[in-house]
Design a protein around this motif. Sequence first.
Motif, PDB file in Angstrom:
ATOM      1  N   ASP A 310       0.830  -1.205   0.000  1.00 24.86           N
ATOM      2  CA  ASP A 310       0.000   0.000   0.000  1.00 24.86           C
ATOM      3  C   ASP A 310       0.864   1.255   0.000  1.00 24.86           C
ATOM      4  OD1 ASP A 310       0.846  -0.850   2.583  1.00 24.86           O
ATOM      5  OD2 ASP A 310      -0.493   0.595   3.519  1.00 24.86           O
ATOM      6  N   GLU A 311       0.310   2.314  -0.556  1.00 25.64           N
ATOM      7  CA  GLU A 311       0.882   3.665  -0.456  1.00 25.64           C
ATOM      8  C   GLU A 311       2.379   3.680  -0.786  1.00 25.64           C
ATOM      9  OE1 GLU A 311      -1.965   5.878   2.656  1.00 25.64           O
ATOM     10  OE2 GLU A 311      -0.630   4.437   3.609  1.00 25.64           O
ATOM     11  N   TRP A 360      -2.519  -5.177  -0.298  1.00 29.36           N
ATOM     12  CA  TRP A 360      -3.499  -4.088  -0.393  1.00 29.36           C
ATOM     13  C   TRP A 360      -3.788  -3.779  -1.859  1.00 29.36           C
ATOM     14  CZ3 TRP A 360      -5.796  -3.369   4.078  1.00 29.36           C
ATOM     15  CH2 TRP A 360      -5.113  -3.665   5.253  1.00 29.36           C
ATOM     16  N   TRP A 377      -9.201  -1.730   0.299  1.00 30.53           N
ATOM     17  CA  TRP A 377      -9.285  -0.719   1.373  1.00 30.53           C
ATOM     18  C   TRP A 377      -9.676   0.653   0.872  1.00 30.53           C
ATOM     19  CZ3 TRP A 377      -6.126   3.658   2.504  1.00 30.53           C
ATOM     20  CH2 TRP A 377      -4.990   3.820   1.696  1.00 30.53           C
ATOM     21  N   TYR A 402     -12.671   1.345   9.098  1.00 28.63           N
ATOM     22  CA  TYR A 402     -11.428   1.702   9.775  1.00 28.63           C
ATOM     23  C   TYR A 402     -11.849   2.178  11.171  1.00 28.63           C
ATOM     24  CZ  TYR A 402      -7.950   1.239   6.030  1.00 28.63           C
ATOM     25  OH  TYR A 402      -7.081   0.757   5.089  1.00 28.63           O
ATOM     26  N   TRP A 456      -5.796   0.818  12.902  1.00 34.42           N
ATOM     27  CA  TRP A 456      -4.474   1.439  12.763  1.00 34.42           C
ATOM     28  C   TRP A 456      -4.180   2.185  14.052  1.00 34.42           C
ATOM     29  CZ3 TRP A 456      -2.001  -0.556   8.851  1.00 34.42           C
ATOM     30  CH2 TRP A 456      -2.735  -1.037   7.757  1.00 34.42           C
TER      31      TRP A 456
HETATM   32  C1  ACM Z   1      -3.812   1.390   4.358  1.00 29.92           C
HETATM   33  O1  ACM Z   1      -4.708   1.917   5.025  1.00 29.92           O
HETATM   34  N1  ACM Z   1      -2.724   2.081   4.030  1.00 29.92           N
HETATM   35  C2  ACM Z   1      -3.904   0.021   3.902  1.00 29.92           C
END
Ligand code: ACM
Length: 548
Positions: A310-311, A360, A377, A402, A456
């Motif tokens: 991811d990202e 992801w 996501w 989330y 998170w």
């Molecule tokens: C994510 O929330 N970066 C998977």
Amino acid sequence: MTVPELVPAPIRLTRTDGGWSLPERLSVAVDPALSAARPLLVDLLGVRLGRELVPVAAAGASDIALRHTEELAPEHYRLRVDGSVLIESSGPDGARHALRTLQQIVGPAAFRALPIRDAPVVLPGVVVEDGPRFGHRGVLLDVARHFMPKDGVLRFIDLISAHKLNVLHLHLTDDQGWRIQIRAYPRLTEVGAWRAESQIGSSRSSRYDATPHGGFYTQDDLREIVAFARTRGVTVVPEIDMPGHSQAAMVAYPELAALPEQAATWPVWTRWGLNPHVLGTSDRVLDFYRTVLDEVLDLFDSPLICLGGDEVPVDEWTADPDSVRRAEELGMTGVEELLPWFIGRLADHLRTRGRRATAWDEVGGSRLPTDVAINSWRGYRGGIDALRDGHDVVVCPEHEVYLDHRAAPGLDEPAPVGTVHTLEDVYRFEPVTDQVAEAAAEPGAGTVLGAQAQLWSEQLDSPRRVDYAAFPRLAAFAEVVWSPREARDWPGFDRRLRGAHLDRLDAAGVEYRPLAGPHPWQRRPDVPGWPLRFDELGRLVHAEDGAG
Ligand code: ACM
């Protein structure tokens, strides 16, 4: 005696005549095929309810029987209480779910560690026939941004299992910390598990706490976590995030970075947000991660292993001549194609070891092997595309599930970040939207494995804060993924929660968010958030004043 108020709701519950006062001494018959459910049985009846348990032969008469039957689907169970307890299932998972239902039928006392008074335990006569909607009923716990000591993880596993959730996705590595001991590369934890301080509040904040933070799990800690989770019917899916979200690893071993000379000057990251730094794409980097994964596979029994993905900003690959050359040699149209390629090579490695990668949704694309499962996501879109491309999908959209995001609008929520997901919003979350169902019905499409809620931990710096964010919303999520879709009933859930389930959480010592809002000591007026909301056109906007 009233009908038990179960969470998540079962497929069918029938109240029968009479009831049963649980004797002090219980004869227990466990079919050998279900013996893996015995530790949970002993915990519930022997420890929490303080009964003397006397093992007897599976075929004979007994007070408590776990009977094997091939008739029931995986994870399904039948539970009958009427002067004895009979549990039937085709495997230990179903038997454990039946024991969790029995725990709720007993009441809050069964959620305490030990019996606290001599009052008789009286069970109503019931027949429960039950089984899950999805096979993957997951929760992600981020132990990288803030480390959760091992006992907190064990407790969390027990709590999610009591809600019939069966996957703990453990986010073990990130820019801010590396939390898993790797024998081949000791600096990952010697250096990568510690940071000098932490940003206070959201990634926009200019304040830091001047307090070192860190911690990691030894390999024996992780073996213990996995073994405990197994007794609770929970599979621990480890995540080693790559090739972004890897600053802690690059600080420990700068040669991993796309720009190694710069990496030698970085600290383990002390702030939150999107990090520009990424791993290099050389064979040496891939080999390093193959070695890491080999140790991961030694510790975790999960069929799925998450490789992150991811990202991943690609600017540093553009600045790295080796990555540019690699992309050219592979006939790519740009360095961004290195992302599915990188994840794909490590997915290949997992496949040779009999496991399967999950990642992801950014990693989708033609260079990604089809057997890689996708965590959708960024809304549902990534999952819909991935299903069409033949990938199996776990639905976990940021704007729905989330759970670190705030539970209410207004100024009271501690460290308010993200969009509002109220308890009712989470209860109304539907993983299989019409578009998801359409994509999954196409020829060659993948399967929806299930759904996953995320915790998170940038703003969840202790198990107490995790409790607040997780509960009771995780109870609502559990009903979404366990109970039949047509049985979804918000007033009914609300009644069961208020009438029975919050008492169970209280007895278990869970510091959940009260339905009326945080207790004064649960607020964090000193911590700046970054609340987001949607405008009338559905566009995401930032609500600067925190008023949501
Ligand atoms: C994510 O929330 N970066 C998977």
